[in-house]
Write a protein that holds these residues in place. Structure first.
Motif, PDB file in Angstrom:
ATOM      1  N   CYS A 203     -76.321  96.485  46.767  1.00 33.47           N
ATOM      2  CA  CYS A 203     -76.296  96.379  45.304  1.00 33.47           C
ATOM      3  C   CYS A 203     -76.445  94.929  44.845  1.00 33.47           C
ATOM      4  O   CYS A 203     -77.032  94.665  43.792  1.00 33.47           O
ATOM      5  CB  CYS A 203     -74.999  96.967  44.753  1.00 33.47           C
ATOM      6  SG  CYS A 203     -74.903  98.773  44.861  1.00 33.47           S
ATOM      7  N   LEU A 236     -74.053 104.632  37.153  1.00 28.96           N
ATOM      8  CA  LEU A 236     -72.917 105.550  37.227  1.00 28.96           C
ATOM      9  C   LEU A 236     -73.098 106.566  38.349  1.00 28.96           C
ATOM     10  O   LEU A 236     -72.156 106.872  39.094  1.00 28.96           O
ATOM     11  CB  LEU A 236     -72.736 106.260  35.888  1.00 28.96           C
ATOM     12  CG  LEU A 236     -72.177 105.421  34.733  1.00 28.96           C
ATOM     13  CD1 LEU A 236     -72.229 106.206  33.432  1.00 28.96           C
ATOM     14  CD2 LEU A 236     -70.747 104.983  35.033  1.00 28.96           C
ATOM     15  N   ALA A 239     -72.598 104.773  41.649  1.00 30.84           N
ATOM     16  CA  ALA A 239     -71.183 104.513  41.914  1.00 30.84           C
ATOM     17  C   ALA A 239     -70.465 105.772  42.381  1.00 30.84           C
ATOM     18  O   ALA A 239     -69.571 105.703  43.233  1.00 30.84           O
ATOM     19  CB  ALA A 239     -70.515 103.952  40.654  1.00 30.84           C
ATOM     20  N   ALA A 240     -70.862 106.915  41.846  1.00 31.51           N
ATOM     21  CA  ALA A 240     -70.220 108.166  42.251  1.00 31.51           C
ATOM     22  C   ALA A 240     -70.628 108.589  43.656  1.00 31.51           C
ATOM     23  O   ALA A 240     -69.861 109.257  44.361  1.00 31.51           O
ATOM     24  CB  ALA A 240     -70.571 109.268  41.253  1.00 31.51           C
ATOM     25  N   THR A 243     -69.289 105.424  46.655  1.00 30.32           N
ATOM     26  CA  THR A 243     -67.894 105.008  46.750  1.00 30.32           C
ATOM     27  C   THR A 243     -67.009 106.206  47.072  1.00 30.32           C
ATOM     28  O   THR A 243     -67.400 107.362  46.860  1.00 30.32           O
ATOM     29  CB  THR A 243     -67.411 104.381  45.421  1.00 30.32           C
ATOM     30  OG1 THR A 243     -67.576 105.330  44.361  1.00 30.32           O
ATOM     31  CG2 THR A 243     -68.219 103.135  45.109  1.00 30.32           C
ATOM     32  N   PRO A 245     -64.036 108.940  46.505  1.00 31.15           N
ATOM     33  CA  PRO A 245     -63.778 109.666  45.251  1.00 31.15           C
ATOM     34  C   PRO A 245     -62.530 109.193  44.525  1.00 31.15           C
ATOM     35  O   PRO A 245     -61.586 109.961  44.320  1.00 31.15           O
ATOM     36  CB  PRO A 245     -63.633 111.114  45.725  1.00 31.15           C
ATOM     37  CG  PRO A 245     -63.128 111.000  47.123  1.00 31.15           C
ATOM     38  CD  PRO A 245     -63.779 109.771  47.688  1.00 31.15           C
ATOM     39  N   ASP A 246     -62.505 107.926  44.146  1.00 31.53           N
ATOM     40  CA  ASP A 246     -61.423 107.440  43.295  1.00 31.53           C
ATOM     41  C   ASP A 246     -62.032 106.616  42.167  1.00 31.53           C
ATOM     42  O   ASP A 246     -63.054 105.957  42.336  1.00 31.53           O
ATOM     43  CB  ASP A 246     -60.413 106.609  44.093  1.00 31.53           C
ATOM     44  CG  ASP A 246     -60.989 105.284  44.525  1.00 31.53           C
ATOM     45  OD1 ASP A 246     -60.614 104.258  43.946  1.00 31.53           O
ATOM     46  OD2 ASP A 246     -61.831 105.292  45.444  1.00 31.53           O
ATOM     47  N   VAL A 247     -61.387 106.679  41.028  1.00 29.71           N
ATOM     48  CA  VAL A 247     -61.935 106.087  39.822  1.00 29.71           C
ATOM     49  C   VAL A 247     -61.970 104.565  39.910  1.00 29.71           C
ATOM     50  O   VAL A 247     -62.889 103.930  39.390  1.00 29.71           O
ATOM     51  CB  VAL A 247     -61.114 106.541  38.595  1.00 29.71           C
ATOM     52  CG1 VAL A 247     -61.661 105.918  37.319  1.00 29.71           C
ATOM     53  CG2 VAL A 247     -61.113 108.062  38.481  1.00 29.71           C
ATOM     54  N   THR A 249     -62.468 102.296  42.442  1.00 28.41           N
ATOM     55  CA  THR A 249     -63.611 101.687  43.111  1.00 28.41           C
ATOM     56  C   THR A 249     -64.923 102.025  42.406  1.00 28.41           C
ATOM     57  O   THR A 249     -65.854 101.212  42.396  1.00 28.41           O
ATOM     58  CB  THR A 249     -63.685 102.153  44.574  1.00 28.41           C
ATOM     59  OG1 THR A 249     -63.673 103.586  44.616  1.00 28.41           O
ATOM     60  CG2 THR A 249     -62.509 101.613  45.363  1.00 28.41           C
ATOM     61  N   GLN A 250     -65.015 103.198  41.821  1.00 30.16           N
ATOM     62  CA  GLN A 250     -66.221 103.552  41.080  1.00 30.16           C
ATOM     63  C   GLN A 250     -66.406 102.654  39.863  1.00 30.16           C
ATOM     64  O   GLN A 250     -67.519 102.210  39.564  1.00 30.16           O
ATOM     65  CB  GLN A 250     -66.159 105.023  40.664  1.00 30.16           C
ATOM     66  CG  GLN A 250     -66.269 105.993  41.827  1.00 30.16           C
ATOM     67  CD  GLN A 250     -66.110 107.439  41.404  1.00 30.16           C
ATOM     68  OE1 GLN A 250     -65.888 107.725  40.226  1.00 30.16           O
ATOM     69  NE2 GLN A 250     -66.198 108.358  42.352  1.00 30.16           N
ATOM     70  N   LEU A 253     -67.457  99.152  41.089  1.00 28.83           N
ATOM     71  CA  LEU A 253     -68.869  99.106  41.472  1.00 28.83           C
ATOM     72  C   LEU A 253     -69.768  99.154  40.246  1.00 28.83           C
ATOM     73  O   LEU A 253     -70.769  98.418  40.170  1.00 28.83           O
ATOM     74  CB  LEU A 253     -69.204 100.270  42.406  1.00 28.83           C
ATOM     75  CG  LEU A 253     -70.655 100.324  42.898  1.00 28.83           C
ATOM     76  CD1 LEU A 253     -71.009  99.058  43.667  1.00 28.83           C
ATOM     77  CD2 LEU A 253     -70.890 101.553  43.761  1.00 28.83           C
ATOM     78  N   PHE A 254     -69.423  99.978  39.272  1.00 31.02           N
ATOM     79  CA  PHE A 254     -70.234 100.061  38.053  1.00 31.02           C
ATOM     80  C   PHE A 254     -70.247  98.724  37.321  1.00 31.02           C
ATOM     81  O   PHE A 254     -71.311  98.251  36.898  1.00 31.02           O
ATOM     82  CB  PHE A 254     -69.703 101.153  37.132  1.00 31.02           C
ATOM     83  CG  PHE A 254     -70.340 101.132  35.768  1.00 31.02           C
ATOM     84  CD1 PHE A 254     -71.605 101.654  35.568  1.00 31.02           C
ATOM     85  CD2 PHE A 254     -69.669 100.582  34.681  1.00 31.02           C
ATOM     86  CE1 PHE A 254     -72.204 101.626  34.316  1.00 31.02           C
ATOM     87  CE2 PHE A 254     -70.256 100.551  33.432  1.00 31.02           C
ATOM     88  CZ  PHE A 254     -71.527 101.077  33.248  1.00 31.02           C
TER      89      PHE A 254
END
Length: 308
Positions: A203, A236, A239-240, A243, A245-247, A249-250, A253-254
């Motif tokens: 990224c 978005l 990021a989903a 990463t 599945p936790d908000v 780190t998403q 990254l976003f």
């Protein structure tokens, strides 16, 4: 006679192709040798590399009260192939400068002057940005992800303590009769770390990629601004996908990737202004050309020939 001339022309045209294929084979062999040597070197220090990659989860386990963190493997070959995975990723990172140089030597003779100027920064900036992204993932994102997942095990105990009116979480756990502990596997824990390092490293290539495309005239700052809303949706989705599945780190990254996208727009705009100033100084800028399409830089045919 005509058939003989046509045959001679085909043979003359095939000669450069054979030479290019031979050179490509030579470059690929050198790339494979460089990767193999780097991979073997990384495998020889695979243990310390694994310890380094597991530092975030080790610190998280100690912070959660485990004085002696232990990781396990459940198959005889699991630890070996874990070191092989680390060696492959490390070998690719270490040998990338040589691989990039071989790529450059192969394509450089067929590039125009402006294309060479656009491609050269890739060889320098790309490894640096990848290391920056990898370091950001290792020291910031991975510890946050580990703290979220491992710390989540304490949430039910905390709720039970509140519901039972216990003085502490430990009292609630003792009264429940079952102690849930984390017994981490080496390959599964390492998988999260490597995915995050590679994802953030790639990224962080976004400014280099878009800047190179801007120098080559493939994108413009105005065009990047126009597709900003689509870029947000794409980031978005990215990021989903890459990463855990936790908000947390998403979101991280976003924010990082979107910030890199905005930086890319600014870099492309600077490239366009520099090109415009240079062409105006040389008297090759056409003020009547709109700025969109293939003639975005306003360069005349003389400038295109000059760049060869």
């Amino acid at each position: 006679m005509a058939d003989q001339i046509e045959t001679d022309e085909l043979e003359d045209s095939s000669a450069p192709l054979i030479e290019h294929l031979a050179e490509l084979r030579t470059r690929l062999i050198r790339c494979v040798i460089a990767f193999t040597v780097a991979m073997v070197a990384c495998f020889s220090v695979g243990g310390p590399l694994l310890d380094f990659l597991l530092i975030p989860i080790e610190h998280t386990m100690r912070a959660l009260g485990n004085p002696n963190p232990v990781m396990q493997y459940t198959a005889p070959q699991e630890y070996f192939f874990t070191l092989v995975r680390i060696s492959m990723v490390g070998g690719l990172v270490v040998s990338f400068p040589i691989i990039g140089y071989q790529m450059w030597r192969f394509v450089a003779p067929g590039l125009y002057k402006n294309e060479k100027n656009a491609f050269l920064p890739f060889l320098i900036a790309s490894p640096v940005l990848f290391l920056m992204g990898a370091a950001f993932a290792h020291y910031v994102v991975v510890p946050m992800a580990m703290a979220f997942f491992l710390g989540f095990a304490d949430v039910p105990s905390l709720v039970a303590a509140i519901a039972q009116g216990a003085d502490s979480v430990s009292e609630a756990v003792e009264s429940s009769g079952i102690d849930i502990v984390f017994n981490g596997k080496v390959n599964e824990s390492l998988d999260i770390t490597l995915k995050m390092i590679v994802a953030f490293g790639l990224c962080f290539q976004l400014p280099v990629l878009l800047t190179l495309m801007g120098k080559a005239g493939l994108v413009s700052a105005a065009g990047l601004k126009d597709v900003r809303k689509y870029a947000i949706v794409g980031i978005l989705v990215l990021a989903a996908l890459v990463t855990p599945p936790d908000v947390v780190t998403q979101v991280v990254l976003f924010v990082v990737v979107y910030g890199l996208y905005e930086i890319s727009i600014w870099l492309v705009l600077r490239v366009e202004k520099t090109r415009e100033a240079r062409l105006k100084a040389e008297g090759l800028w056409d003020e009547e050309i709109d700025g969109d399409g293939a003639s975005e830089d306003g360069a005349s045919d003389d400038e295109t020939d000059k760049d060869k």
